[in-house]
Write a protein that holds these residues in place. Structure first.
Motif, PDB file in Angstrom:
ATOM      1  N   THR A 130       0.836  -1.196   0.000  1.00 28.66           N
ATOM      2  CA  THR A 130       0.000   0.000   0.000  1.00 28.66           C
ATOM      3  C   THR A 130       0.875   1.251   0.000  1.00 28.66           C
ATOM      4  OG1 THR A 130      -1.828  -1.115   1.134  1.00 28.66           O
ATOM      5  CG2 THR A 130      -1.759   1.287   1.271  1.00 28.66           C
ATOM      6  N   LYS A 134       1.172   3.773  -3.303  1.00 26.55           N
ATOM      7  CA  LYS A 134       0.574   5.104  -3.150  1.00 26.55           C
ATOM      8  C   LYS A 134       1.591   6.219  -2.899  1.00 26.55           C
ATOM      9  CE  LYS A 134      -4.003   3.556  -1.701  1.00 26.55           C
ATOM     10  NZ  LYS A 134      -5.136   3.748  -0.769  1.00 26.55           N
ATOM     11  N   LEU A 199       0.160   8.675   4.109  1.00 25.88           N
ATOM     12  CA  LEU A 199      -0.447   8.692   2.785  1.00 25.88           C
ATOM     13  C   LEU A 199      -1.020  10.074   2.484  1.00 25.88           C
ATOM     14  CD1 LEU A 199      -2.349   5.293   2.565  1.00 25.88           C
ATOM     15  CD2 LEU A 199      -0.039   5.856   1.815  1.00 25.88           C
ATOM     16  N   THR A 202      -7.017  12.079   1.055  1.00 23.35           N
ATOM     17  CA  THR A 202      -8.011  11.925  -0.002  1.00 23.35           C
ATOM     18  C   THR A 202      -9.368  12.346   0.527  1.00 23.35           C
ATOM     19  OG1 THR A 202      -8.399   9.618   0.632  1.00 23.35           O
ATOM     20  CG2 THR A 202      -6.758  10.026  -1.088  1.00 23.35           C
ATOM     21  N   GLU A 345      -8.622   0.532  -7.369  1.00 27.97           N
ATOM     22  CA  GLU A 345      -8.246   1.734  -6.621  1.00 27.97           C
ATOM     23  C   GLU A 345      -8.815   1.664  -5.206  1.00 27.97           C
ATOM     24  OE1 GLU A 345      -6.154   5.221  -6.243  1.00 27.97           O
ATOM     25  OE2 GLU A 345      -6.271   3.926  -8.006  1.00 27.97           O
ATOM     26  N   ASN A 346      -7.993   2.053  -4.216  1.00 25.43           N
ATOM     27  CA  ASN A 346      -8.382   2.107  -2.803  1.00 25.43           C
ATOM     28  C   ASN A 346      -8.657   0.731  -2.192  1.00 25.43           C
ATOM     29  OD1 ASN A 346      -8.282   4.962  -2.800  1.00 25.43           O
ATOM     30  ND2 ASN A 346     -10.352   5.058  -3.636  1.00 25.43           N
ATOM     31  N   SER A 348      -5.888  -1.596  -2.145  1.00 25.26           N
ATOM     32  CA  SER A 348      -4.549  -2.179  -2.194  1.00 25.26           C
ATOM     33  C   SER A 348      -4.272  -3.079  -0.999  1.00 25.26           C
ATOM     34  CB  SER A 348      -3.498  -1.058  -2.252  1.00 25.26           C
ATOM     35  OG  SER A 348      -2.203  -1.584  -2.337  1.00 25.26           O
TER      36      SER A 348
END
Length: 411
Positions: A130, A134, A199, A202, A345-346, A348
């Motif tokens: 992850t 990312k 990260l 988002t 997507e999202n 992982s």
């Protein structure tokens, strides 16, 4: 501004990507290191705990079964809470388990801390991939996977190199306590650099939607995810055979001196790391990852077939192990891209958690079959079984591509 200059302008600085890759690689080293905490110390633990080798082996089964369950579940935690706190918890648990092993006074205490070690080890793959997927730019992802694989191999190599000399010079308890210090030292390093493991923010997920629970598990409907799971199950069988049985089987087939046999696995791991360096460059083009996997494991299968069937001088065996390791390492970064290209997507953490749980299951199952072959003296059968597993990896890689294309095809 041209398209090329625009791309370069948006590419993150090398130092930024290298920092993330280095920290993730350091954590991955501890993951693989933790998998071999006990095995090199079996000669000491057998007497100290008055346990048989079967009982000591069962400690490893406990470890991998726990790790498998945690690996599948931790991916959901990573996607929900982010990889950083899960990674810190995993490192803390590995260090705690090592100290617990060192303080154990009975077999069942060891078994309890094997559960703790499995809990810690199970988080690393969902966390690592992850973070890499990312935080590292797409153009450097092949190299990131290469470094990730190399540090894992170094972790396997470090465990016996550190633990055995300490056990000889002091005691097995000192060796295990030192392992705990190492795990916690890496945790301190990662805590000090935790900003590099955060990260990007988002938009908050709409968890109130009635479709949210279904979306959480939608990735399980993707055929390519389960093909990747099967691929890593078979890969774990290959790895388990090479680590546990192949050197000894080669010794019986080719009258290899014990001193040379002891170095075969080290040669394999070092050459595998070298193959991963080249594999990182080859993986720069994700569209050819299946072909690279097929080529790497195809060459490894040919080498294994020669070892199993051809008359070879004893001195050639470590060289052959090196060639097999290099070929397998060559496929490593492209192997990881197989999963990356099948990951929504999202999701992982969840995908890598499920897929890499196949590694733990394979490493738990393989010793049962190949250990039986060894017990009955079927040493050629061990090598032919290894060849068959490597050939199955080639088929599995192309099945992943086929499953992915089927999923993407218009209805």
């Amino acid at each position: 501004m041209t398209a090329v200059s625009a791309t370069n302008a948006t590419l993150p600085p090398l130092r930024q990507d290298a920092g993330v890759i280095g920290l993730v690689g350091l954590a991955h080293l501890i993951s693989h290191f933790s998998q071999l905490l006990l095995a090199p110390l079996f000669p000491w633990l057998k007497d100290a705990l008055n346990a048989s080798y079967v009982e000591l082996g069962f400690l490893m089964t406990i470890f991998f079964v726990t790790s498998c369950a945690v690996q599948a579940a931790s991916g959901f935690l990573v996607d929900r809470h982010g990889p950083r706190p899960v990674l810190f918890a995993g490192l803390a648990l590995v260090g705690t388990a090592a100290f617990g092993f060192a303080a154990s006074t009975s077999y069942w205490m060891m078994a309890g801390f094997a559960v703790v070690a499995g809990l810690g080890n199970g988080v690393f793959h969902p966390v690592d991939y992850t973070l890499l997927n990312k935080r590292v730019s797409a153009k450097r992802l092949g190299h990131a996977y290469s470094v990730h694989g190399i540090t894992g191999s170094l972790g396997w190599a470090l465990a016996p190199a550190l633990m055995v000399p300490l056990a000889i010079a002091y005691s097995w308890r000192v060796a295990l306590a030192t392992a705990g210090v190492l795990a916690w030292a890496v945790l301190v390093v990662l805590l000090s650099q935790r900003h590099q493991l955060a990260l990007p923010r988002t938009a908050p997920a709409q968890s109130h939607s009635s479709k949210a629970p279904e979306a959480t598990f939608d990735f399980l409907r993707i055929p390519a995810v389960w093909m990747c799971f099967a691929f890593f199950f078979v890969y774990a069988v290959v790895l388990s055979v090479v680590q546990a049985f192949a050197p000894e089987a080669a010794r019986h087939l080719h009258d290899v001196p014990v001193a040379l046999v002891a170095g075969c696995l080290t040669v394999y791991m070092v050459c595998s790391a070298g193959g991963m360096v080249l594999g990182g460059f080859l993986a720069a083009d994700p569209t050819r990852c299946e072909k690279i996997v097929a080529a790497g494991f195809g060459m490894a299968a040919v080498v294994a077939l020669v070892i199993g069937l051809a008359p070879l001088p004893a001195l050639a065996i470590p060289v052959m192990f090196g060639a097999m390791g290099f070929a397998s390492g060559l496929a490593g970064p492209s192997r990881d891209l197989l999963v990356k290209r099948s990951t929504p997507e999202n999701a992982s953490g969840r995908v890598f958690g499920i897929v890499y749980s196949g590694l733990d299951i394979g490493q738990a199952v393989a010793p049962l079959l190949f250990g039986s072959l060894m017990d009955h003296g079927h040493y050629t059968g061990v090598w032919l079984g290894l060849v068959a597993a490597q050939a199955l990896l080639i088929t599995s890689a192309f099945n992943v591509r086929k499953a992915r294309r089927t999923a993407l095809a218009p209805a």
